[in-house]
Every structure is written in C-alpha cells, then in structure tokens.
Design a protein around this motif. Structure first.
Motif, PDB file in Angstrom:
ATOM      1  N   HIS A  53      41.899  13.192   8.390  1.00  0.00           N
ATOM      2  CA  HIS A  53      41.571  12.779   9.758  1.00  0.00           C
ATOM      3  C   HIS A  53      40.394  11.801   9.638  1.00  0.00           C
ATOM      4  N   ASP A 108      46.292  12.475  10.530  1.00  0.00           N
ATOM      5  CA  ASP A 108      46.508  12.863  11.924  1.00  0.00           C
ATOM      6  C   ASP A 108      45.506  12.152  12.835  1.00  0.00           C
ATOM      7  N   ASP A 109      45.949  11.931  14.074  1.00  0.00           N
ATOM      8  CA  ASP A 109      45.078  11.393  15.139  1.00  0.00           C
ATOM      9  C   ASP A 109      44.503  10.034  14.718  1.00  0.00           C
ATOM     10  N   HIS A 164      52.890  13.926  16.990  1.00  0.00           N
ATOM     11  CA  HIS A 164      51.799  14.909  17.001  1.00  0.00           C
ATOM     12  C   HIS A 164      51.506  15.330  18.446  1.00  0.00           C
ATOM     13  N   HIS A 168      47.855  16.196  22.706  1.00  0.00           N
ATOM     14  CA  HIS A 168      46.999  16.788  21.683  1.00  0.00           C
ATOM     15  C   HIS A 168      46.122  17.913  22.235  1.00  0.00           C
ATOM     16  N   MET A 214      46.079  20.597  16.175  1.00  0.00           N
ATOM     17  CA  MET A 214      45.036  21.560  15.798  1.00  0.00           C
ATOM     18  C   MET A 214      45.591  22.765  15.036  1.00  0.00           C
TER      19      MET A 214
HETATM   20 ZN   LIG Z   1      45.489  16.299  15.476  1.00  0.00          ZN
END
Ligand SMILES: [Zn+2]
Length: 296
Positions: A53, A108-109, A164, A168, A214
């Motif tokens: 991340h 991710d993200d 994803h 979120h 998460m």
């Molecule tokens: Zn995430």
C-alpha cells in the motif's frame, strides 16, 4: 478373519482398477498429472503474494520509494521471479509446482502513487503487478488521485487492475439498524456494481478477482463474492499460496507493513524462504518450462 479378507481383497481391487483403466482408455491419475513417467518430481510449492500500500505515502502500511526499491532489489538478488497473479492462480488450479521460487505483487488503494510512483519503478524491474482499486474515488481527485486514463495506461503497459469494492468500507456484516435487504443491496453495490463500473470504463478488460477491503470478510460475504462469479478472492491473511492444495478460489496475501510486525525485513525474508521451499511428489505436475512473465 477380517485381516485375511483385506489381504485377499486388495489384489482384487488393484486388478479391477487396472482393468478399468485399460478398458476405459483413461490414463491413471498420476500419468495425467505428471506426464509420461512416474518419476517423483521436485518443485516449489509455496507462492507468497505480496500486498503493498502507499508507495511513497504515509501510515503503517506505507513504504518509501527507497524501501519499495529495496524490496524489489532483494527479490532480484535472491532470484525470486515475479509472476502475474493470474498465472499463479492458474498454476494453483492445476496443482502445478514451480521450477523456480516465485512470488506475485499486488498493490491496494494508493490512488496517489500507483500510476506515478509504483508503476514506473515496477517497469524498471520488469515486474508484473495487480492493482486493486475501488471505484468510488476514481477520477474524483483530478490533482493527486487516479483517473480512468491512468488505468488505461497501466493496462496498456501490461499491468493488471482488479476490484477492491466501490467505497472501500466494511461490508462483511450489516450495520446497526440495517435490515437484511438493505445490507444485501449494499453488498451488491460493493461487489457487482463496482465491477460493472470498472468493466464499463476499461472496455475489453475482464474483472476476475476481488480483494476484501481492509481484509474484512464473513461467510455471507464470501458466498456473495463467489455467487457473483469471481474467479479469485484475495484476503490479507498472510499465508503463501500452496500449489499442492485443492484450489479453493481464495488466495491469501502477505501485507508489507512496518508498525504491526516487530521486524518487517525478517518477515519479508520469511516469504522468500516460503518461495524456496520444495516439495516432492509424483502426483503434482511440474510446471513446464515456458516463457518468463515480465510485463510484456
Ligand atoms: Zn484497501
């Protein structure tokens, strides 16, 4: 008496099985799996999937540019090859072992830095990666965020983009005062509407993997994601993919982080040790020598 019956029946059973294969023309399972002879084969059976991340960001899961480069340098130096996530899934489905220690990279993200920071560095190393994005904020931050054209470019460069969720947030269980119908509708938006948005904006690109935001999940959410037709669900439960196991449709990832582990580098080397482990089997097919899987 019992023992005698077993002794007599075992050869009878083997003869029956043998004649079934002859009559049916079907090769026995070990031949199907491991080629033309029954030699015991050795290969690498554990494939860690790394989850980054915030490259050049802040927070417990962030890594600096130098740290990110350092992780990639170590993979190179330790002869760990990096494969696309999808290719690892295909091997897991077919129970094929790896000829070399192998990992996959996911991020991710990180709408700030996937396109601007992480992807250019990954390109230098010729490492493929899958980026898990959530749809609500794409194109909402014209300055620092991610735009659809960023995703078009990443796909054109050989990277993969997967789902994803839409917002979120946690949607593994109903919120207080949310009834079952409202909750089910919310989950539909998070796992199905988000996929429609991605596929609409990325024509020709198939969304086949879903990473829980998460890491929150529940039996209900898992069954909804499976029913939605995804090929693969990703957790952050920190176990390497075992290529000898029955493919469950779920693969765990190891999250690169600095605050919740005592020694992040030791944990990273543990993933390398997993990738190096070998397994001997006559019943698991060895991976064929094929082209390497760089970005292009
Ligand atoms: Zn995430």
């Amino acid at each position: 008496m019992m023992r005698k019956r077993i002794l007599i029946s075992l050869p009878v059973f083997l003869v029956c099985i043998g004649s079934w294969f002859l009559l049916s023309g079907e090769p026995p399972l070990w031949k199907t799996l491991s080629g033309s002879n029954r030699n015991v084969q050795t290969g690498h059976h554990l494939v860690p999937i790394l989850c980054f991340h915030d490259v050049n960001g802040a927070g417990p899961y962030s890594v600096s540019i130098q740290e990110f480069r350092n992780y990639l340098d170590i993979l190179k130096k330790e002869n760990i090859r990096v494969w696309p996530l999808k290719k690892v899934m295909e091997h897991a489905r077919q129970n094929k072992l790896m000829k070399q220690p192998t990992m996959a990279i996911t991020i991710d993200d990180d709408f700030e830095n996937i396109a601007r920071v992480a992807a250019p560095i990954l390109r230098e190393y010729d490492y493929p990666a899958t980026f898990f994005v959530y749809t609500k904020d794409i194109n909402n931050h014209p300055r620092g965020g991610m735009a659809w054209e960023d995703l078009h470019r990443l796909l054109a460069e050989g990277f993969d983009v997967q789902n994803h969720s839409h917002t979120h947030t946690a949607f593994h269980e109903p919120r207080p005062h949310e009834n079952q119908e409202q909750f089910a509708r919310r989950v539909t938006q998070e796992i199905i509407t988000s996929r429609e948005i991605l596929e609409e904006h990325l024509p020709g690109h198939k969304i086949w993997a879903f990473a829980y935001p998460m890491g929150y999940y529940s039996p209900y959410l898992e069954s909804r994601v499976r029913d939605a037709g995804y090929d693969l669900i990703l957790t952050v439960d920190a176990a390497p993919v075992d290529l000898t196991a029955n493919f469950s449709g779920i693969m765990d990832r190891y999250t690169i982080q600095k605050e919740y582990v005592d020694d992040p580098m030791a944990m990273f080397y543990k993933q390398i040790a997993y990738a190096r482990q070998t397994y001997k089997s006559a019943e698991v097919a060895q991976v064929e020598e094929g082209p390497e899987h760089g970005l292009k």
